[in-house]
Design a protein around this motif. Sequence first.
Motif, short mmCIF file in Angstrom:
data_model
loop_
_atom_site.label_atom_id
_atom_site.label_comp_id
_atom_site.label_asym_id
_atom_site.label_seq_id
_atom_site.Cartn_x
_atom_site.Cartn_y
_atom_site.Cartn_z
N ASP A 274 0.83 -1.21 0.00
CA ASP A 274 0.00 0.00 0.00
C ASP A 274 0.86 1.26 0.00
N ARG A 290 -4.30 -0.56 -2.79
CA ARG A 290 -4.31 -0.68 -4.25
C ARG A 290 -4.29 -2.12 -4.72
N ARG A 294 -4.47 0.39 -9.49
CA ARG A 294 -5.77 0.97 -9.13
C ARG A 294 -5.83 1.20 -7.63
N ILE A 295 -6.30 2.39 -7.23
CA ILE A 295 -6.57 2.67 -5.82
C ILE A 295 -7.99 2.20 -5.54
#
Length: 339
Positions: A274, A290, A294-295
């Motif tokens: 992270d 993530r 992508r978050i």
Amino acid sequence: MEESFALVTVTEGIPNPWSFTFLPRGDVLITQRSGKLWRVEAASGRRSEVGGLPEIDAGGQGGLLDIVLHPGYSSNGWIYMSHVVSSSGGSSTAVSRARLDGNRLTDLERVFTADNAGSTTRHFGSRLVFDDEGYLYVSLGDRGESGRAQDLSDHAGTLLRLRDDGSIPGDNPYGAAFSYGHRNVQGMVFDPVSREVWAHEHGARGGDEVNIIKRGANYGWPRISYGRNYDGSRIGIGTAAPGMEQPLVYWDPSIAPSGMAVYTGDAFPSWKGDIFVGALAGQHLRRLVREGTRIVSQEVLLEKRVGRIRDVRQGPEGALCILTDERNGSLYRLEPPES
């Protein structure tokens, strides 16, 4: 899964510190924006001032800023610092390197001076990151003159990619600049998994962004933004335009992000991979969960508990460390609670 942690004070009483880095045996070097460098001993916590610093023009948001070790520090001993210097056009951001002998810097040399001189005392950037090929990335703010970030003849509002001696790689797209259209990047990290540079930057009134930095990319400032001017008026032409990058995530209202770390330790298993971001205005530590690039979710930690968080780094033994930008600035360590 939420991790529980103990918050331990490493040192305190430093006025407005800006960045820190760990030496191999655990001692910490902490920069103070007004132009001082401190060494904190790991064993005793004793703090000593380091001498032999480069020229520093301290004022407003400028002064002694970021500090990192060369990836080959164990063999070459180089420590890199970003700092503001006086110039004929006012002031600009420079990068110097030196070696540490006890509590004094030696072999000091300036490796780069940006041509982003200006009369303002804001938006200098300035984070330093090495990638796994030994290239040095340097973030430069727009100096509070937003239009400069779209001018490729000007270093203001760009993110530079340099060799470790400050020379310019021949495969850079725009001279020293690797990307442009940045407002004020104060968080940058190299992700060892994706092998990409991630960065975040301040918006104006809202519009703080997190981006993956791509060769030659235009990140839009001030043509596009998810924020507004401080008087409430629209910035540029809107939130998107052809040929300009979209952020992975943005914050509105602004949290004023500063500092950035990818967690790779074992002390907090659910945090592994992270990204952590300090918040100045938001006064918290923000965890970005993530999946790849992508978050997928966010978590707010330490809200209003320690003040303005200026920098975030992973420390020895998998601890996560934060530095507060306060008159009585402190370095804290987040570590697993005693069982």
